[in-house]
Design an enzyme around this catalytic site. Structure first.
Site, short mmCIF file in Angstrom:
data_model
loop_
_atom_site.label_atom_id
_atom_site.label_comp_id
_atom_site.label_asym_id
_atom_site.label_seq_id
_atom_site.Cartn_x
_atom_site.Cartn_y
_atom_site.Cartn_z
CE1 TYR A 1 18.64 26.51 10.28
CE2 TYR A 1 17.37 25.99 7.94
CZ TYR A 1 17.55 26.00 9.57
OH TYR A 1 16.49 25.06 10.29
CE1 TYR B 1 14.87 27.37 12.26
CE2 TYR B 1 15.39 26.82 14.47
CZ TYR B 1 15.31 26.62 13.35
OH TYR B 1 16.00 25.41 12.88
CG HIS C 1 19.35 22.32 18.91
ND1 HIS C 1 19.94 22.23 17.69
CD2 HIS C 1 19.80 21.14 19.51
CE1 HIS C 1 20.71 21.01 17.56
NE2 HIS C 1 20.64 20.44 18.57
N PRO D 1 11.39 23.77 3.24
CG PRO D 1 12.79 21.85 2.83
CD PRO D 1 11.73 22.80 2.13
CE LYS E 1 8.43 28.54 12.00
NZ LYS E 1 9.46 27.72 12.88
P1 RFL Z 1 2.39 13.52 5.63
O1 RFL Z 1 3.49 13.30 6.44
O2 RFL Z 1 2.59 13.59 4.27
O3 RFL Z 1 1.64 12.17 5.79
C1 RFL Z 1 0.30 12.13 5.02
C2 RFL Z 1 0.06 10.44 5.04
O4 RFL Z 1 -1.04 10.21 4.37
C3 RFL Z 1 -1.15 9.22 3.44
N1 RFL Z 1 -1.73 8.99 2.26
C4 RFL Z 1 -3.14 8.55 2.33
N2 RFL Z 1 -3.70 7.87 3.08
C5 RFL Z 1 -5.00 7.22 2.49
N3 RFL Z 1 -5.44 7.49 1.76
C6 RFL Z 1 -4.74 8.24 0.54
N4 RFL Z 1 -5.29 8.63 -0.53
C7 RFL Z 1 -3.53 8.70 1.05
N5 RFL Z 1 -2.52 9.68 0.42
C8 RFL Z 1 -1.58 9.55 1.28
C9 RFL Z 1 0.51 9.12 3.26
O5 RFL Z 1 0.95 7.67 2.80
C10 RFL Z 1 1.32 9.61 4.46
O6 RFL Z 1 1.59 8.57 5.47
O7 RFL Z 1 1.35 14.72 6.08
P2 RFL Z 1 1.36 15.25 7.52
O8 RFL Z 1 0.88 14.07 8.36
O9 RFL Z 1 0.63 16.54 7.43
O10 RFL Z 1 2.82 15.61 8.00
C11 RFL Z 1 3.53 16.71 7.57
C12 RFL Z 1 4.89 16.66 7.50
O11 RFL Z 1 5.24 15.33 7.04
C13 RFL Z 1 5.88 17.63 6.94
O12 RFL Z 1 5.06 18.89 6.83
C14 RFL Z 1 7.16 17.89 7.34
O13 RFL Z 1 8.01 16.65 7.13
C15 RFL Z 1 7.91 19.04 6.61
N6 RFL Z 1 9.24 18.97 7.05
C16 RFL Z 1 9.59 19.74 8.18
N7 RFL Z 1 8.73 20.20 8.99
C17 RFL Z 1 9.11 20.85 10.10
O14 RFL Z 1 8.04 21.37 10.76
N8 RFL Z 1 10.54 20.79 10.54
C18 RFL Z 1 11.49 20.45 9.85
O15 RFL Z 1 12.71 20.47 10.08
C19 RFL Z 1 11.10 19.89 8.52
N9 RFL Z 1 11.89 19.34 7.67
C20 RFL Z 1 10.26 18.44 6.02
C21 RFL Z 1 11.54 18.82 6.35
C22 RFL Z 1 10.05 18.10 4.84
C23 RFL Z 1 10.97 17.47 4.16
N10 RFL Z 1 10.47 16.91 2.83
C24 RFL Z 1 10.94 15.65 2.47
C25 RFL Z 1 9.36 17.45 2.28
C26 RFL Z 1 12.61 18.35 5.52
C27 RFL Z 1 12.11 17.67 4.39
C28 RFL Z 1 13.28 17.19 3.35
C1 PHB Z 2 16.20 18.37 9.17
O1 PHB Z 2 16.86 18.10 10.08
O2 PHB Z 2 15.86 17.46 8.45
C2 PHB Z 2 15.73 19.66 9.25
C3 PHB Z 2 16.13 20.67 9.90
C4 PHB Z 2 15.75 22.11 9.83
C5 PHB Z 2 15.11 22.33 8.69
C6 PHB Z 2 14.99 21.51 7.60
C7 PHB Z 2 15.25 20.08 7.88
O3 PHB Z 2 14.83 23.76 8.20
#
Ligand code: RFL
Ligand code: PHB
Length: 403
Positions: free
Chosen positions: A204, A394, A75, A296, A300
């Protein structure tokens, strides 16, 4: 008790743990991952969709980028709407050629899992009673119960990649860490559906009814979010109610094009800004969501997790090559510079685009704060310099060089 010896014990098989494991393996550093849930459960969590160039390069370096380059969609820009006004931020021209990659976290995780199992590396899924011991000694260990048996993983270093609710951060004594936190008074209700995205780039949307985001996973799969009160639950939101509310928050010519369909996933995520300082203690290094959370709005979270992984793996390579582990003491300080930047950008975007109702901020009443934030958004959108500031953040700041 079963004993396993390795160089790096990784707690958590989310994107942070899996990517770190793959990069270390590429460079001959043996590692074992312990994960609380099953691989399918990890893949069932629908999260990020936007990858910065730094993460794209890291996936290339890890040898897991082929499908992303085939199926991911670069993108060159994104849109911000303010009621009926729709403005495109031309990221590519404003940053001198940078873009972001639209490719779901689920797919990144799937690719990393496939590479790990192909390389025959150990991942103890569905482990319980995970704990980290002797972290201030030269031989720390991760203990858990796996397939009914107690397991001890002896190692040189522990990488705490276990997300916000994991055990790693709690292993650092309370008096040795400082936590900065802001819990926002709303969450995001997200819907995934097999419908064509409403627009070719992300939108957004700031509106009088609250924030909305139109995102996507592929030409046939959409991801949409709307801001909802923290008190709402998923069962309160039928698909029909969700689509109707989303339409009210997007500019009307965009809403008119929205294709709706059944949701294939629907969940509510609370919004939080959180940083734990320092990100290390003894031989334990916190990575990704274990150390910091961003709302989110700036896309980041996963990208900050990736820059932590990059820093940790490069320091570990240096340490093992030189046979000198002192270099590891730089980890937290290097990570935190980039983390605070991502935190600030995500907090700022969240403040500007969401409706805070009558919550007062910094002693100012909600209605006045809303007028300040409206003016802030208009100023940035109307000024070429303002647009460049949004675009530059971004796409993400460059990773710090580790010589
Ligand atoms: P995770 O993905 O939470 O993985 C952690 C893992 O550890 C396990 N765990 C354990 N394992 C062993 N012993 C224990 N005691 C444990 N406790 C937990 C868990 O089961 C899990 O498998 O962390 P990690 O790897 O640091 O990854 C981080 C990302 O998942 C997170 O920052 C992103 O998803 C945030 N996020 C976004 N980030 C972006 O860069 N771009 C985006 O567009 C974006 N969109 C989002 C998002 C997060 C969202 N939510 C649901 C919070 C959109 C959403 C809606
Ligand atoms: C997503 O596609 O899940 C998404 C994209 C951009 C954001 C947050 C979530 O800033």
């Amino acid at each position: 008790m079963k004993t396993i010896s390795t160089k790096v014990a990784i707690v958590g098989a989310g994107p942070s743990g899996l990517l770190l494991g793959q990069l270390l393996h590429k460079h001959g550093i043996d590692n074992v991952i312990v994960e609380r849930v099953s691989a399918d459960y990890v893949l069932g969590r629908i999260r990020a969709g936007i990858l910065e160039q730094g993460l794209v390069k890291l996936l290339e370096e890890a040898g897991v980028s082929a499908r992303m380059h085939r199926e991911g969609i670069p993108h060159d820009g994104f849109c911000i709407s303010h009621s009926e006004r729709l403005e495109r931020i031309d990221v590519k021209s404003l940053t001198g050629g940078e873009s972001v990659m639209c490719y779901g976290q689920t797919e990144v995780t799937r690719d990393l899992m496939a590479a790990r199992s192909e390389a025959g590396l150990t991942t103890l899924y569905e482990s319980s009673e995970v704990s980290i011991v002797d972290i201030c000694s030269e031989s720390p260990a991760v203990l858990c119960r796996h397939e009914g048996q107690p397991v001890r993983i002896e190692c040189d270093f522990v990488a705490g990649c276990d997300g916000f609710h994991g055990v790693s951060r709690q292993t650092i004594p309370e008096e040795k860490r400082t936590e900065h936190e802001r819990v926002y008074p709303f969450g995001w209700l997200g819907v995934l559906s097999d419908t064509p995205p409403v627009h070719d780039e992300l939108i957004y949307a700031k509106s009088e009814r609250g924030f909305a985001l139109a995102s996507q996973r592929s030409p046939t799969r959409s991801r949409y979010y709307i801001q909802v009160p923290l008190t709402d639950s998923v069962d309160q939101w039928s698909d029909e109610a969700f689509w109707a509310e989303l339409k009210r928050r997007l500019p009307s010519d965009i809403s008119a094009k929205l294709v709706t369909g059944p949701s294939i996933e629907k969940s509510i995520a609370p919004l939080r800004s959180f940083v734990c300082e320092p990100m290390q203690y003894g031989r334990l290094h916190l990575v990704g969501d274990a150390a910091h959370i961003v709302p989110p709005t700036g896309a980041k979270g996963l990208n900050l997790a990736a820059s932590d992984v990059s820093t940790l793996y490069k320091l570990l390579l240096k340490a093992y090559r030189a046979g000198d582990f002192n270099v590891m003491s730089r980890y937290s300080e290097i990570c935190l510079r980039r983390v605070w930047n991502g935190e600030r950008f995500s907090w700022w975007m969240t403040n500007m685009l969401h409706d805070f109702g009558d919550e007062s901020v910094g002693g100012m009443d909600g209605a006045s704060m809303a007028r300040f934030m409206e003016s802030e958004l208009n100023y940035y959108l109307d000024s070429p310099a303002g647009r460049a500031v949004i675009a530059e953040q971004y796409v993400g700041l460059p990773y710090e060089q580790i010589d």
